[in-house]
Write a protein that holds these residues in place. Sequence first.
Motif, mmCIF file in Angstrom:
data_model
loop_
_atom_site.group_PDB
_atom_site.id
_atom_site.type_symbol
_atom_site.label_atom_id
_atom_site.label_comp_id
_atom_site.label_asym_id
_atom_site.label_seq_id
_atom_site.Cartn_x
_atom_site.Cartn_y
_atom_site.Cartn_z
ATOM 1 N N HIS A 185 0.733 -1.101 -0.005
ATOM 2 C CA HIS A 185 0.104 -0.100 -0.072
ATOM 3 C C HIS A 185 0.977 1.489 0.030
ATOM 4 N N PHE A 186 2.014 1.066 0.118
ATOM 5 C CA PHE A 186 3.122 2.540 0.155
ATOM 6 C C PHE A 186 3.416 2.749 -1.204
ATOM 7 N N ASP A 187 4.026 3.762 -1.278
ATOM 8 C CA ASP A 187 4.021 4.491 -2.717
ATOM 9 C C ASP A 187 4.653 3.571 -3.718
ATOM 10 N N GLY A 188 6.097 2.874 -3.138
ATOM 11 C CA GLY A 188 6.462 2.091 -4.037
ATOM 12 C C GLY A 188 6.385 0.791 -3.794
ATOM 13 N N THR A 189 7.299 -0.043 -3.886
ATOM 14 C CA THR A 189 7.223 -1.678 -3.452
ATOM 15 C C THR A 189 8.079 -1.967 -2.286
ATOM 16 N N ASN A 190 9.065 -1.329 -2.329
ATOM 17 C CA ASN A 190 10.126 -1.733 -1.050
ATOM 18 C C ASN A 190 10.310 -0.579 -0.200
ATOM 19 N N LEU A 191 9.424 0.535 -0.457
ATOM 20 C CA LEU A 191 9.690 1.877 0.296
ATOM 21 C C LEU A 191 9.532 1.706 1.761
ATOM 22 N N MET A 192 8.344 0.789 2.211
ATOM 23 C CA MET A 192 8.380 0.454 3.691
ATOM 24 C C MET A 192 9.726 -0.447 4.366
ATOM 25 N N GLN A 193 10.192 -1.264 3.654
ATOM 26 C CA GLN A 193 11.438 -1.755 4.071
ATOM 27 C C GLN A 193 12.568 -0.911 4.053
ATOM 28 N N GLN A 194 12.609 -0.026 3.066
ATOM 29 C CA GLN A 194 13.653 0.696 2.989
ATOM 30 C C GLN A 194 13.602 1.846 4.220
ATOM 31 N N LEU A 195 12.332 2.451 4.515
ATOM 32 C CA LEU A 195 12.108 3.161 5.802
ATOM 33 C C LEU A 195 12.461 2.465 7.280
ATOM 34 N N LEU A 196 12.341 1.236 7.350
ATOM 35 C CA LEU A 196 12.577 0.430 8.232
ATOM 36 C C LEU A 196 13.986 0.258 8.449
ATOM 37 N N GLU A 197 14.751 -0.047 7.434
ATOM 38 C CA GLU A 197 16.040 -0.513 7.481
ATOM 39 C C GLU A 197 16.775 1.055 7.590
ATOM 40 N N ASN A 198 16.310 2.108 7.280
ATOM 41 C CA ASN A 198 16.801 3.448 7.479
ATOM 42 C C ASN A 198 16.866 3.795 8.783
ATOM 43 N N GLU A 199 16.010 3.197 9.737
ATOM 44 C CA GLU A 199 15.731 3.241 11.344
ATOM 45 C C GLU A 199 16.689 2.276 11.899
ATOM 46 N N GLY A 200 17.331 1.589 11.115
ATOM 47 C CA GLY A 200 18.343 0.493 11.995
ATOM 48 C C GLY A 200 17.339 -0.786 12.197
ATOM 49 N N VAL A 201 16.232 -1.013 11.540
ATOM 50 C CA VAL A 201 15.381 -2.158 11.463
ATOM 51 C C VAL A 201 15.795 -3.090 10.337
ATOM 52 N N LYS A 202 16.352 -4.166 10.486
ATOM 53 C CA LYS A 202 16.750 -5.068 9.354
ATOM 54 C C LYS A 202 15.259 -5.864 8.992
ATOM 55 N N VAL A 203 15.255 -5.760 7.512
ATOM 56 C CA VAL A 203 14.215 -6.445 7.027
ATOM 57 C C VAL A 203 14.691 -7.543 5.866
ATOM 58 N N VAL A 204 14.135 -8.826 6.033
ATOM 59 C CA VAL A 204 14.558 -9.772 5.058
ATOM 60 C C VAL A 204 13.404 -10.317 4.401
ATOM 61 N N ASP A 205 13.036 -10.280 3.173
ATOM 62 C CA ASP A 205 11.895 -10.863 2.495
ATOM 63 C C ASP A 205 10.542 -10.334 3.220
ATOM 64 N N ASN A 206 10.698 -9.136 3.389
ATOM 65 C CA ASN A 206 9.521 -8.229 3.989
ATOM 66 C C ASN A 206 9.292 -8.932 5.291
ATOM 67 N N GLN A 207 10.139 -9.479 5.903
ATOM 68 C CA GLN A 207 10.048 -9.819 7.444
ATOM 69 C C GLN A 207 11.087 -9.110 8.227
ATOM 70 N N ILE A 208 10.628 -8.559 9.267
ATOM 71 C CA ILE A 208 11.500 -7.750 10.213
ATOM 72 C C ILE A 208 12.498 -8.884 11.029
ATOM 73 N N VAL A 209 13.710 -8.719 11.072
ATOM 74 C CA VAL A 209 14.536 -9.583 11.719
ATOM 75 C C VAL A 209 14.552 -9.191 13.183
ATOM 76 N N ASP A 210 14.743 -10.210 14.064
ATOM 77 C CA ASP A 210 14.657 -9.825 15.475
ATOM 78 C C ASP A 210 13.436 -9.034 16.150
ATOM 79 N N PHE A 211 12.364 -9.134 15.214
ATOM 80 C CA PHE A 211 11.127 -8.524 15.539
ATOM 81 C C PHE A 211 10.768 -8.301 16.931
ATOM 82 N N ALA A 212 10.923 -9.161 17.609
ATOM 83 C CA ALA A 212 10.732 -8.959 19.300
ATOM 84 C C ALA A 212 11.606 -7.973 19.830
ATOM 85 N N LYS A 213 12.807 -8.012 19.230
ATOM 86 C CA LYS A 213 13.828 -6.644 19.816
ATOM 87 C C LYS A 213 13.266 -5.458 19.350
ATOM 88 N N HIS A 214 12.854 -5.249 18.420
ATOM 89 C CA HIS A 214 12.173 -3.862 17.794
ATOM 90 C C HIS A 214 10.879 -3.759 18.162
#
Length: 111
Positions: free
Chosen positions: A70-99
């Motif tokens: 639903h975002f502007d692009g296709t990976n915009l959401m992932q880019q934003l999360l990674e920009n905040e230090g949140v690692k995302v792989v295959d549209n899934q957040i890494v260490d989600f419990a920590k974040h």
Amino acid sequence: MDNTNFFDKVYEVAQLIPYGRVTSYGAIAKYLGAARSARMVGWAMNNSHTKDVPAHRVVNRVGVLTGKHHFDGTNLMQQLLENEGVKVVDNQIVDFAKHFWDPVKELSGDL
DNA sequence: GGCGTGACTTGAA
DNA sequence: ATTCAAGCCACGC
């Protein structure tokens, strides 16, 4: 105001999400007292673009970027999360419990 | 005005 | 342990 109370609550909590943190629709819904109405949270996010709501910090229970489509692009959401230090792989957040940021615990009903 | 879908979650079989 | 089903409410056709 009861008509948008739920929605506004969602926007408000979403804006309260700290930098580099993420939460789930159910967590917000639960905080609003509608744990089973998580879908409404997602629907509210549909209007989030009309608000200054960082919807990219809101994902599903397993940490998957379900709404990235639903975002502007296709990976915009992932880019934003990674920009905040949140690692995302295959549209899934890494260490989600920590974040994971639970408004019910973090806010403790302060709202 | 009824039916289906949707950025989900939880619980029961 | 996993898989299936139901619940929730709003919006679109």
